[in-house]
Design an enzyme around this catalytic site. Structure first.
Site, PDB file in Angstrom:
ATOM      1  N   ALA A 109      46.988  49.656  37.714  1.00  0.00           N
ATOM      2  CA  ALA A 109      46.568  48.185  37.144  1.00  0.00           C
ATOM      3  C   ALA A 109      45.776  47.531  37.724  1.00  0.00           C
ATOM      4  O   ALA A 109      45.582  47.742  39.064  1.00  0.00           O
ATOM      5  CB  ALA A 109      48.132  47.905  36.952  1.00  0.00           C
ATOM      6  N   PRO A 110      44.976  46.517  37.037  1.00  0.00           N
ATOM      7  CA  PRO A 110      45.286  46.391  35.609  1.00  0.00           C
ATOM      8  C   PRO A 110      44.517  47.406  34.761  1.00  0.00           C
ATOM      9  O   PRO A 110      44.395  47.314  33.388  1.00  0.00           O
ATOM     10  CB  PRO A 110      44.654  45.159  35.454  1.00  0.00           C
ATOM     11  N   GLY A 111      43.695  48.348  35.200  1.00  0.00           N
ATOM     12  CA  GLY A 111      42.927  49.423  34.223  1.00  0.00           C
ATOM     13  C   GLY A 111      41.579  49.466  34.362  1.00  0.00           C
ATOM     14  O   GLY A 111      40.765  50.174  33.898  1.00  0.00           O
ATOM     15  N   GLY A 112      40.842  48.673  35.349  1.00  0.00           N
ATOM     16  CA  GLY A 112      39.458  48.568  35.259  1.00  0.00           C
ATOM     17  C   GLY A 112      38.816  50.069  35.703  1.00  0.00           C
ATOM     18  O   GLY A 112      38.034  50.504  34.982  1.00  0.00           O
ATOM     19  N   LYS A 113      39.461  50.591  36.592  1.00  0.00           N
ATOM     20  CA  LYS A 113      38.866  51.876  37.407  1.00  0.00           C
ATOM     21  C   LYS A 113      39.350  53.042  36.223  1.00  0.00           C
ATOM     22  O   LYS A 113      38.615  54.020  36.330  1.00  0.00           O
ATOM     23  CB  LYS A 113      39.314  52.129  38.784  1.00  0.00           C
ATOM     24  N   ARG A 136      52.804  45.166  35.532  1.00  0.00           N
ATOM     25  CA  ARG A 136      51.517  45.608  35.602  1.00  0.00           C
ATOM     26  C   ARG A 136      51.297  46.839  34.820  1.00  0.00           C
ATOM     27  O   ARG A 136      50.107  47.037  34.165  1.00  0.00           O
ATOM     28  CB  ARG A 136      51.130  45.699  36.812  1.00  0.00           C
ATOM     29  N   ASP A 158      57.123  55.880  41.010  1.00  0.00           N
ATOM     30  CA  ASP A 158      57.117  55.728  42.439  1.00  0.00           C
ATOM     31  C   ASP A 158      56.054  56.872  42.576  1.00  0.00           C
ATOM     32  O   ASP A 158      56.177  57.987  42.279  1.00  0.00           O
ATOM     33  CB  ASP A 158      58.220  55.977  43.214  1.00  0.00           C
ATOM     34  N   ASP A 176      43.242  53.285  44.789  1.00  0.00           N
ATOM     35  CA  ASP A 176      42.785  51.769  44.720  1.00  0.00           C
ATOM     36  C   ASP A 176      44.008  51.097  45.294  1.00  0.00           C
ATOM     37  O   ASP A 176      44.790  50.290  44.126  1.00  0.00           O
ATOM     38  CB  ASP A 176      42.192  51.191  43.421  1.00  0.00           C
ATOM     39  N   CYS A 229      40.512  45.962  48.255  1.00  0.00           N
ATOM     40  CA  CYS A 229      39.551  44.729  48.045  1.00  0.00           C
ATOM     41  C   CYS A 229      39.724  43.831  49.071  1.00  0.00           C
ATOM     42  O   CYS A 229      40.045  42.574  48.790  1.00  0.00           O
ATOM     43  CB  CYS A 229      39.873  44.230  46.317  1.00  0.00           C
TER      44      CYS A 229
END
Length: 448
Positions: A109-113, A136, A158, A176, A229
């Site tokens: 989440a959120p799904g960009g990658k 999420r 999990d 990520d 990040c």
């Protein structure tokens, strides 16, 4: 901004600290990544929707150079691009996804990658996107649907439970990892409020646990990419150093990219092989490490459902598209379609697998939004009503009737080549079937 955090950054950056402080006075980088499943980068550039500058990190990423807000633009609603700060695309570039790969995005989440991975797979292979947080996970599902991803599975589990069933099954695994979010302080005030050195340490401990789970899923010879990040050494180089010490079957590889900079020396880690991106490098803050499994692995036995679509499903679908699907699954009246067999998992919450195509109601089947958003079908619909004016597109996205005559039955609704959803015509007008939960307000608009 917290003095303790700034003191850490000063110690880390040395002579570059003043340059970093200067970036804090500037707005965060804004950008988009073109969804090549649905269009080309050239099409978005030529559309003139915003002032765009190509980013060097990924061929399909751009900085948004003006104040244009694109969240409500029909091209965004139709999944032609994903709003994403360009340096966030770095991890998937380093993952080096190829067509037909099996890829696991463990903290998706959120799904960009995940949507970037899907674009590289080009409707081949298999993508499993997982998110442990249920709220999420629904955002992840929505973004994957909007971007038209279909040969995939979305789970809410999990990592330990999920990965136990998938040992040695993936060519590529992306982690990520949840982190202290230091690179996101300008964008998300909550990340700054929650920051503390204790939180950094807690994140590092959790990151190691997630790496333990994800590592087991990598095939021999396969790739594991870890990213965050945050700037924190404890969550980046220190985590990778500790992980590699206990996993001799994993080998650190050079990220082999020109963007960003080398990492920070720590323990036995070869800092030149990992990658950091700071605001001075054209991004808000990322760390990336690439590893390859060089030792043997134990592979889990996978189970699949190979059920063919029922006759009435085949006939119903043939009335809408000129494309067939060899496999179908039905659950609670919902019909899912795939080009490949459905993967079966135990004790894992599967939110979706394949295209959520239809819903059985009494003696009929009604199409679902995902069917029309699917990138693999975008050129296969038998009826497409094209809206040429921006005002018409917004009227549709707000849920209004489409006053177009001559259409009968279910019809795809497109704005200048971008399919937004569908409606049902009665010959005089088209009833709007855009999902109520996605509809824009009556005041939503787009301005350059």
């Amino acid at each position: 901004m917290k003095e303790q955090f700034l003191a850490r950054m000063k110690q880390m950056l040395g002579e570059e600290y003043d340059a970093y402080l200067e970036t804090l006075q500037k707005p965060p980088y804004r950008g988009l990544r073109v969804n090549t499943l649905k269009c080309t980068a050239g099409q978005i550039q030529e559309s003139g929707i915003a002032m765009l500058r190509p980013a060097s990190i990924c061929a399909d990423t751009f900085y948004i150079e003006d104040d244009t807000r694109l969240g409500n633009h029909p091209y965004h609603m139709g999944g032609m691009f994903y709003l994403q700060e360009p340096s966030a695309a770095g991890a998937v570039e380093i993952l080096d996804v190829k067509e037909h790969d099996w890829v696991l995005d463990l903290c998706a989440a959120p799904g960009g990658k995940s949507t970037q991975i899907a674009a590289k797979l080009r409707n081949t292979g298999f993508l499993l996107s997982n998110e442990i947080d249920s709220g999420r996970a629904m955002t992840l599902l929505s973004n994957l649907e909007r971007m038209g991803v279909s040969e995939n599975m979305v789970t809410c589990a999990d990592p330990r439970v999920l990965c136990e069933q998938l040992k040695g099954c993936f060519d590529k695994v992306l982690i990520d990892a949840p982190c202290s979010g230091e690179g996101m302080f300008k964008k998300h005030a909550r990340a700054m409020e929650e920051w503390s050195e204790a939180h950094v340490q807690a994140c590092a401990k959790r990151q190691l646990h997630i790496l333990e789970s994800g590592c087991a899923c990598v095939k021999s010879g396969g790739t594991l990419v870890y990213s965050t990040c945050t700037y924190a050494l404890e969550e980046n180089e220190a985590v990778i150093d500790q992980f590699l010490r206990s996993h001799p079957e994993m080998e650190l590889e050079d990220c082999a990219v020109s963007f960003g900079r080398s990492g920070i020396a720590y323990g036995d880690l070869d800092a030149a092989k990992v990658r950091r991106i700071l605001p001075m490098d054209g991004g808000e803050g990322h760390f990336i490490a690439k590893m390859r499994k060089i030792g043997p692995e134990t592979s889990s036995k996978l189970y699949f459902q190979e059920a063919k679509p029922r006759k009435d499903v085949v006939e119903w679908l043939a009335g809408i598209v000129d494309e067939a699907f060899p496999y179908a699954m039905e659950e609670n009246g919902l019909i899912y379609l795939k080009k490949t067999p459905f993967l079966l998992l135990k004790k894992v919450k599967v939110l979706r697998q394949g295209i959520q195509a239809g819903n059985r109601k009494a003696k009929r089947i009604e199409p679902m939004h995902h069917l029309y958003m699917s990138a693999v079908l975008r050129s296969h619909f038998k009826q497409v009503c094209v809206l040429h004016e921006l005002s018409e597109a917004y009227a549709y996205l707000q849920g209004n009737l489409i006053m177009k005559s001559g259409w009968h039955g279910y019809v795809a609704i497109a704005y200048r080549g971008c399919i937004l959803g569908f409606g049902k015509g009665d010959g005089t007008q088209i009833k709007n079937h855009y999902p109520k939960g996605l509809r824009l307000s009556a005041t939503a608009h787009y301005e350059r």
